[in-house]
Design an enzyme around this catalytic site. Structure first.
Site, PDB file in Angstrom:
ATOM      1  N   ASP A  64       0.798  -1.232   0.000  1.00 29.35           N
ATOM      2  CA  ASP A  64       0.000   0.000   0.000  1.00 29.35           C
ATOM      3  C   ASP A  64       0.829   1.280   0.000  1.00 29.35           C
ATOM      4  OD1 ASP A  64       1.014  -0.364   2.506  1.00 29.35           O
ATOM      5  OD2 ASP A  64      -0.868  -0.229   3.597  1.00 29.35           O
ATOM      6  N   HIS A  65       2.108   1.181   0.334  1.00 31.99           N
ATOM      7  CA  HIS A  65       2.928   2.399   0.434  1.00 31.99           C
ATOM      8  C   HIS A  65       3.630   2.732  -0.893  1.00 31.99           C
ATOM      9  CE1 HIS A  65       2.348   1.926   4.727  1.00 31.99           C
ATOM     10  NE2 HIS A  65       3.104   2.969   5.002  1.00 31.99           N
ATOM     11  N   ASP A 119       4.257  -1.290  11.291  1.00 32.57           N
ATOM     12  CA  ASP A 119       3.786   0.045  10.952  1.00 32.57           C
ATOM     13  C   ASP A 119       3.214   0.653  12.220  1.00 32.57           C
ATOM     14  OD1 ASP A 119       2.973   1.698   8.229  1.00 32.57           O
ATOM     15  OD2 ASP A 119       1.746   2.152   9.986  1.00 32.57           O
ATOM     16  N   ARG A 379       0.034  12.777  10.276  1.00 30.82           N
ATOM     17  CA  ARG A 379       1.370  13.349  10.514  1.00 30.82           C
ATOM     18  C   ARG A 379       1.585  14.570   9.643  1.00 30.82           C
ATOM     19  NH1 ARG A 379       4.166   7.525  11.252  1.00 30.82           N
ATOM     20  NH2 ARG A 379       3.620   7.444  13.445  1.00 30.82           N
ATOM     21  N   SER A 534       7.230   7.069  12.999  1.00 32.88           N
ATOM     22  CA  SER A 534       7.009   5.775  12.350  1.00 32.88           C
ATOM     23  C   SER A 534       7.814   4.643  12.979  1.00 32.88           C
ATOM     24  CB  SER A 534       7.356   5.895  10.869  1.00 32.88           C
ATOM     25  OG  SER A 534       8.644   5.391  10.634  1.00 32.88           O
ATOM     26  N   ARG A 536       9.668   2.660  11.121  1.00 33.16           N
ATOM     27  CA  ARG A 536      10.656   2.224  10.126  1.00 33.16           C
ATOM     28  C   ARG A 536      11.993   1.906  10.776  1.00 33.16           C
ATOM     29  NH1 ARG A 536      10.210   8.156   7.487  1.00 33.16           N
ATOM     30  NH2 ARG A 536       8.064   7.454   7.577  1.00 33.16           N
TER      31      ARG A 536
END
Ligand code: MIC
Ligand code: SF4
Length: 640
Positions: A64-65, A119, A379, A534, A536
């Site tokens: 989806d990203h 996520d 964000r 995030s 990440r």
């Protein structure tokens, strides 16, 4: 006398003492999710553990990203992820199916179960009473291998809702109010548990909006009870069997109670560049805007887009506004088409985009120079749009829609048109973009590795004395978007650590990677809540690749601290926050870890000839992981 959090944690406890909130516990993870920007690393890490298939009840790999395919790289990643899902026994949600959190809530989330996702907005699942936590990819890979997830016993904060939202005030305003009250680090090591008579006035998508953006308070997760409304939602999704009642006991105890009267709320807005920078829309009404983006995992549900359609119906957006709408899932799109509300959106001038994260992560729709972009997202960090000097204001779908019509920030309560929409009794179920786990012998399935998939670089073990220069000094509230920016240009490098490391801190100091390599690594000095935002893990792996040995800050965000430890960067804290002033870029320093006890450690500043006392907030387990040289070697040594 248990609250919901205690009930679920007790059911899932495999290690530690729930009653001691200074300690770490291990819990069983029932479900996991990954998305494509964090998933490639997670499955490379899973592969490195040499486990034939996943051991969770259910795991889903979402795309989806990274869906803007300007060259071969993103689709290389998609192919790799599809082959990994097939090999290891996961569901695979194909590109274009929708945003992971929205789809998970619709199709998989279950009350009372645990979910770990690579996520930070995984807590969206808390909308149906799931204990859903965001983590780094490696922690998710380890959970897929059947190992527990470790977390600090959280303090449970009760957000007690009374009253009922007034017309044009919506769930986004509730979470913005929570942020106004507790700020972007008010949720650290806490669970925000919602209760009170106001709960039953909120639908599941509205609850999902609230638990989703609870991530912005730094909370471990946010959770709602599972009640009749949850039951109706799951039944409408043809998943009535997944429902179970989940409520706090009458005499449940909480660490703290925050009361919010929904009837008193008004439309709110988060100003640049922090989701904690809250004002009333009324206070800055009239602010000229150039772009409006509706969507993201916070506000892309059918409820939200129906509300937007109702405002846009029969109206035309302002000539100077670019309005984009990214629906959360195909289910949302199919409904909007069937009810003709899609026509309302399109006729008004909205640019309807693919059902993905899209502009939220800078995958297209970068605003013009110095533009003000009004977004329904979660964000508004500097540079996140892809335009460094643009400013993002975060609002509800209602505020966004009316502002798009007026060309300026507008309180939606001034809308004079007819505002009404109906939710369907049954949702359209069409899972044909979700590929279920393969029944074939998975040993024969090969992982498809295009040229963009690079192996994880080897990392050196931790030394007892850390030496080097201070490479960078930053202030408070440094987000992972500062450390390892995203966007259409950098995201395709997520499966290539050497390449992505060239962009570490590029929003703050583009020379950082070059300097770090020339100096053979060194240290970064940070302020409060370093690494917020995030999940990440690239914000740890890439600095590690550049030789960063330790981050010395005033405090750390939860997921980032785990990620630093997982990849062997030592997170240290100033004993006296004032000492932050005593250290500068270029200082030559030494830190002795005292037999890896991490006790009484100090910075020996050779340049300034002084010393600074340090502490840390790591658990014993974190220290063991650091000693092993990171989580992969640590897990391998355990040989499970
Ligand atoms: C985000 O909203 O920042 C992301 C992109 O979804 C991240 C994950 C990532 O960086 O891949 C998150 O929230 O964890
Ligand atoms: Fe995607 Fe934005 Fe949600 Fe992150 S916050 S998962 S980028 S929609």
């Amino acid at each position: 006398m248990q609250n919901i959090t205690e009930k679920i944690l007790k059911d899932h406890l495999v290690e530690g003492d729930l009653n001691n909130n200074r300690t770490t516990i291990g819990i069983k993870i029932d479900q996991t999710i990954t998305q494509d920007a964090t998933g490639t690393m997670a499955y490379l890490e899973f592969e490195a553990m040499e486990i034939p298939s996943i051991k969770t009840d259910l795991s889903v790999s979402y795309i989806d990203h990274n869906t803007l395919q300007t060259d071969f790289r993103n689709m290389d990643d998609h192919k790799f992820l599809q082959s990994a899902a097939e090999k290891y026994g996961l569901y695979f949600s194909r590109p274009g199916n929708g945003i992971c959190h929205q789809i998970h809530l619709e199709r998989f989330a279950k009350p009372g179960k645990t979910l770990l996702g690579s996520d930070s907005h995984t807590p969206t699942g808390g909308g149906v009473g799931m204990f859903a936590i965001g983590a780094g990819g490696l922690d998710v890979a380890v959970a897929m291998a059947g190992e527990p997830f470790y977390l600090k016993v959280p303090d449970v904060i009760n957000i007690y809702l009374t009253g009922k939202l007034r017309l044009m005030v919506s769930a986004k305003d509730v979470i913005l109010e929570v942020l106004r009250r507790i700020g972007v680090k008010g949720g650290l090591n806490k669970v925000l548990e919602y209760s009170g008579p106001g709960v039953k006035t909120l639908s599941i998508p509205e609850r999902g909006t609230i638990t989703n953006m609870g991530a912005e308070t730094g909370a471990t997760t946010s959770i709602f009870p599972s009640d009749e409304i949850t039951k109706q939602f799951l039944e409408a999704q043809d998943r009535g069997n997944d429902w179970k009642l989940l409520e706090p006991d009458n005499d449940a105890r909480y660490k703290k109670k925050i009361e919010i009267n929904l009837s008193e709320l008004e439309p709110l807005v988060a100003l640049p560049h922090s989701p904690g920078n809250i004002r009333k829309v009324k206070e800055i009404e009239g602010l000229p805007i150039q772009q409006v983006c509706i969507g993201s995992c916070t506000n892309s549900s059918l409820r939200d887009l129906k509300s937007v359609a109702s405002i846009l119906r029969g109206n035309k957006i302002d000539n100077k506004i670019s309005l984009t709408i990214s629906p959360g899932s195909r289910q949302v799109v199919e409904h909007l088409i069937e009810s003709k509300e899609m026509t309302d959106l399109i006729k008004s001038g909205a640019r309807v985009l693919e059902n993905t994260c899209g502009p939220c992560i800078g995958m297209g729709q970068a605003p013009s120079s110095k533009a003000i972009s009004l977004r329904t997202f979660n964000r508004n960090f500097l540079g996140r749009t892809g335009t460094k000097d643009a400013e993002i204001y975060l609002v509800s779908p209602e505020t966004a829609a009316i502002s798009a019509l007026n060309g300026k920030l507008t309180d939606p309560r001034s809308f004079k048109g007819k505002f009404e929409f109906n939710m369907p009794k049954k949702f359209i179920i069409n899972d044909n973009m979700i590929i279920p786990p393969s029944k074939e012998d998975n040993k024969k399935i090969e992982l498809i590795r295009g040229p963009n998939i690079k192996p994880l670089p080897p990392f050196l073990p931790l030394y007892e004395i850390l030496k080097g220069e201070v490479l960078l000094k930053v202030g408070d509230n440094i987000t992972t978007d500062h450390i390892m920016p995203a966007g259409a240009k950098i995201l395709p490098l997520r499966s290539n650590i050497p390449a992505i490391s060239e962009y570490v801190f590029s929003v703050i100091d583009p020379e950082f990677p070059k300097r770090a390599l020339e100096k053979k690594g060194g240290f970064v000095i940070g302020g409060d809540d370093y690494g917020q935002g995030s999940s990440r893990e690239h914000a740890a792996i890439a600095p590690k690749y550049l030789g960063v040995k330790a981050i010395i800050a005033k405090s750390f965000a939860r997921i980032h601290l785990d990620n630093l430890v997982n990849f062997g960067i030592v997170p240290l804290i100033f004993k006296d926050p004032q000492d932050y002033k005593l250290i500068e870029v270029g200082d030559n320093i030494e830190i002795e870890l005292n037999d890896f006890t991490f006790e009484n450690i100090k910075i020996k500043n050779i340049t300034k000839n002084n010393s600074i006392s340090l502490i840390h907030s790591m658990s014993e387990r974190h220290i063991d992981i650091l000693k092993a040289g990171g989580k992969l070697p640590y897990i391998k040594n355990k040989q499970f």
